[in-house]
Every structure is written in C-alpha cells, then in structure tokens.
Enzyme design. Structure first.
Site, PDB file in Angstrom:
ATOM      1  CE  LYS A  19      18.021  74.586  48.672  1.00 26.00           C
ATOM      2  NZ  LYS A  19      18.757  73.405  49.181  1.00 26.00           N
ATOM      3  CB  SER A  20      15.048  70.447  44.120  1.00 26.23           C
ATOM      4  OG  SER A  20      15.026  70.389  45.509  1.00 26.23           O
ATOM      5  CB  SER A 161      16.120  60.334  51.273  1.00 26.26           C
ATOM      6  OG  SER A 161      17.096  61.175  50.688  1.00 26.26           O
ATOM      7  CD  GLN A 163      19.367  65.692  49.887  1.00 24.54           C
ATOM      8  OE1 GLN A 163      19.970  65.076  50.769  1.00 24.54           O
ATOM      9  NE2 GLN A 163      19.212  66.998  49.910  1.00 24.54           N
ATOM     10  CG  ASP A 315      13.066  71.091  52.169  1.00 29.31           C
ATOM     11  OD1 ASP A 315      13.557  70.372  53.069  1.00 29.31           O
ATOM     12  OD2 ASP A 315      13.493  71.096  51.000  1.00 29.31           O
TER      13      ASP A 315
END
Ligand code: S3P
Length: 429
Positions: A19-20, A161, A163, A315
C-alpha cells in the site's frame, strides 16, 4: 464476520502490492514525463483513493486488474470539487505535499475517521515552504493554495511520521533549493528509496536526516510493486502461533523499515526465514518462510517494544499485542501514543478486544502491557471500522477456543480486500 479456530496454516501465498509503495509510485508516475506502467498495484481502497484524486486533478489514469497505466508529461489542473481521500491518511498527507508545490487551489477531505486525525503536522512545514492551507482547526477538510516556487526548508519532525516526511519531500520537488527533513526516530523510507529508484536524488545522512537535491521535472517509469509486508504480517503471526504450520509468502516487500516485526517475532521464538532476496527500484523484496510453533524463551528486553523501534513497527503493534498474549512473560509496548491517532484509537481498541477474549491487559497513555501466555476464548470483537484491528483479531480468533464474531469486518478492504478469502485458503481446521 464469524471465525472459527484453526489447527494450522499451510500453503503458499502471493499478496497484492504494498500500500505505501503503491501510493508513492502513483504520485511519482503522475508527476513524471514518461508513461508508467505499475504492475501488482495495491488492491487497497486507500490506494484507489489516491488514483481517483489524481484523476480529479486531470491525470487520465487507466487500470486493468492489477495494472495501472499513468500517462507522462501531464500538468495537474484545479479539481472541480473537493478531493475525497476516503479513509487514507497517506493519500491526504502526501497529496497535500504535491499540491503545495503546484499553482492551484484544491480541497482535500475524507471520511469521519480521516477528518478527525491531526493535520497541523503537515500544515506547519508546508506553510513554512510558502503554501497557504486553510483547515478545520488543524483537521481536514484542508484547502491547499499551492505555489510552484516554494522555499527550501530544513525541518525537524516533531512526530515520527513517514507521511509528514514524504509530504515535505514531495513539496520539495517545487522548492528553489535543497529540502532537508530531520527525523529523531527513523520512519519507513519508501519515499527516499523510490525517489532514488526513479532518479530523483535524495541522500539519507548518518544522523537520519534526509536531503532532496532535485527540483523540477523527472522521468518516472514502470515498476512491479512488491507484495504488502503489513498484509503478510497477519499470516506470519497466525502460522507461527499454530504448531505444525508451514507457510511461504513469495515476492513480498522486505524494506528494513517495515520488516522489523519479523525480527521481533523471531526473538519471541518464531521460526522465520527470508530467501530469494531481490530489489526493484531500490525496494528489497523476497520470500518469507514460516514454520509453526515457538522455541526458546524471550528475554525481558526482547519482550519490550519501545523508543526508536516503534515507528518501524507502527502498523503491526495491534497484531504484536495479540501475539504477545501467547508469549511466556507477556509483552510491553511503550512510546506508542501515535497509535491513538490512527484510523481508530488503536491502543484502546486493542486493549478492549484483548480483554474481551480473556487476556489480562494494562493500558497506558503511550502503550500496553499484555500478560502471557493466556488461552484466549472467542468473543464479540468491535473492529471500530479499523482494518488493522479487524485483521489482528482475526488472527486472535484462529488461536482462540470457540467462535469469534468481528463487527464491521468489511473494513479490511481499506488495505486488503482479499484478506478473509486468503485466510480461509490457508487455514486448516
Ligand atoms: C504510512 C506511514 C505510517 C503508517 C501508515 C502508512 C506511509 O503513518 O501508519 O499506515 O505510507 O507513509 P505515519 O507516518 O503517520 O506514522
């Protein structure tokens, strides 16, 4: 979803793309000069959100099964309405970085969970770079007014993070000089690896700071996405906990900033090996082999997850808490307050669901202590609409006594729509 216990896990799997990596490669391809074919693209609803936002921005992306074709040499154009990022924090945060570097205005929004998550962490650095971002008191919807000539910054991340780091690096492609992000604890490094893999020079310095040297346009190109290691984690955990299991997962991403849970499970007594190691655009991948059953005794330090190791396990922590309930002496997770800001409050959800199955759990502001080993029993589990909670407790259901019911289990489609079908294909009863 009702789940029965299993005796063991046997079989060979190949998983949909990570996904990432899929999010990032879609963004790189959309900004690149040449047409890109992305194979084994993630089937996650989150990655579909990234593709649909890019289409709203004028990139005519085509998709045939797992193959995504992104034409090169496109300009982003202002969307007609708000961009819906669904449940996906990665879409919203990284796209905010991309939009910050373009001369247009666009609004980013998402579902109730995403609209409740903290966004000041990207607003602050992107505004320092020269973008203007209107928000709902630091939360989405975010209205991004971008600029193709941003200020280069050196920015120390206040929260670990990937992101946020990636949002700054994507914005840095439009800065008029070098952009540096300083991390106190290293987070997943897909953006750095993939930028380099697509000839956008980034250096990772010894102090874990990351410097982007490139500005302007770049080529892009094709890639086959490795299988999703975070999806693999549920199968690895189920196989190690059920004696006589034998599981092989081929072609799965093994990026060290994501694979840390394999070392943790090995230190807790699992028999796991990795073979056939290769790389694609700088991303390592290979085969994971798991034999069921635990051997040896884990030390107290092996059973404590804390400090700088947390971001690379982030995660998998709910799953590791479930596994921890089976480990002699139990486990502790600390320094993981970030888990309260994920798709749900994952510390609270994990503690409540483990207790419902008979485990002894203490909850802290920043973690959990789970006693072990405990014989879990089937229970009614609340997924809180959070895919990782639903999948972690599906593994708990396989090792429990009696039936488990998981409410809202369809949320697994956020990252892994095939999860229950594949689980049934390898679970022996
Ligand atoms: C992700 C980074 C992590 C992770 C998320 C995906 C990414 O979030 O929890 O599922 O692709 O960069 P943070 O970087 O915000 O911790």
């Amino acid at each position: 979803m009702n789940l029965q216990p299993a005796r063991h896990i046997t079989g060979e799997l190949r998983l949909p793309g990570d996904k990432s990596i899929s999010h990032r490669v879609a963004l790189i391809a959309a900004l690149g000069e040449v047409s890109s074919e992305i194979s084994n693209f993630s089937t996650a609803a989150d990655c579909a959100s990234t593709l649909s936002c890019l289409r709203e921005l004028g990139i005519p992306i085509e998709q045939k099964q797992d193959k995504v074709v992104v034409p090169g040499g496109q300009e982003l154009s202002a969307p007609r309405g708000p961009l819906d990022c669904g449940n996906s924090g990665s879409t919203l945060r990284m796209l905010a970085g991309v939009l910050a570097g373009h001369d247009l205005t666009a609004e980013l929004t998402g579902d109730a969970s995403l609209r409740s998550r903290p966004m000041r962490r990207i607003i602050e650095p992107l505004e320092m770079m020269g973008a203007k971002i209107e928000s709902n008191d630091g939360k989405a919807p975010l209205k991004v007014h971008g600029s193709s000539r941003l200020n280069p910054i050196t920015y120390k991340l206040p929260v670990a993070s990937a992101q946020v780091k990636s949002a700054i690096l994507f914005a840095g492609l439009s800065a008029t000089g070098r952009t540096t992000v300083i991390e106190t604890s290293p987070t997943r490094d897909h953006t750095e690896r993939l930028f380099n893999g697509f000839d956008i020079p980034v250096t990772t310095n010894l102090d874990h700071s990351v410097t982007l040297w490139a500005q302007g346009r770049f080529l892009g190109g094709s890639m086959t996405i490795p299988g999703d290691i975070s999806s693999a984690a549920y199968f690895v955990a189920a196989a190690m906990l059920l004696p006589d299991s034998q599981l092989t997962i081929e072609g799965v991403g093994l990026n060290p900033t994501r694979a840390a849970f394999l070392s943790v499970l090995t230190s807790w007594g699992a028999s796991i090996s990795t073979t056939d190691l290769r790389t694609e655009r700088n991303e390592p991948y290979g085969t994971i082999n798991v034999r069921g059953g635990l051997t040896g005794t884990a030390t107290e330090s092996d059973r404590t997850l804390s400090g700088s190791m947390i971001p690379s396990l982030i995660d998998e922590l709910p799953l590791l808490a479930v596994v921890g309930s089976q480990i002699e002496g139990g486990i502790q997770i600390r320094d993981a307050a970030e888990l309260r800001h994920k798709e749900s409050d994952r510390l609270a959800a994990t503690a409540a669901n483990l207790r419902a199955m008979g485990a002894d759990v203490e909850e802290f502001d920043d973690g959990l202590a789970v006693s072990g080993p405990t014989r879990l029993h089937g229970a009614l589990i609340d997924s809180h609409g959070d895919h990782r909670i639903a999948m972690a407790f599906s593994v708990a259901a396989l090792i429990a006594e009696g039936e488990t019911e998981i409410t809202g289990a369809e949320c697994v489609a956020i990252s892994f729509p095939e999860f229950f079908t594949l689980l049934e294909s390898v679970a022996q009863r």
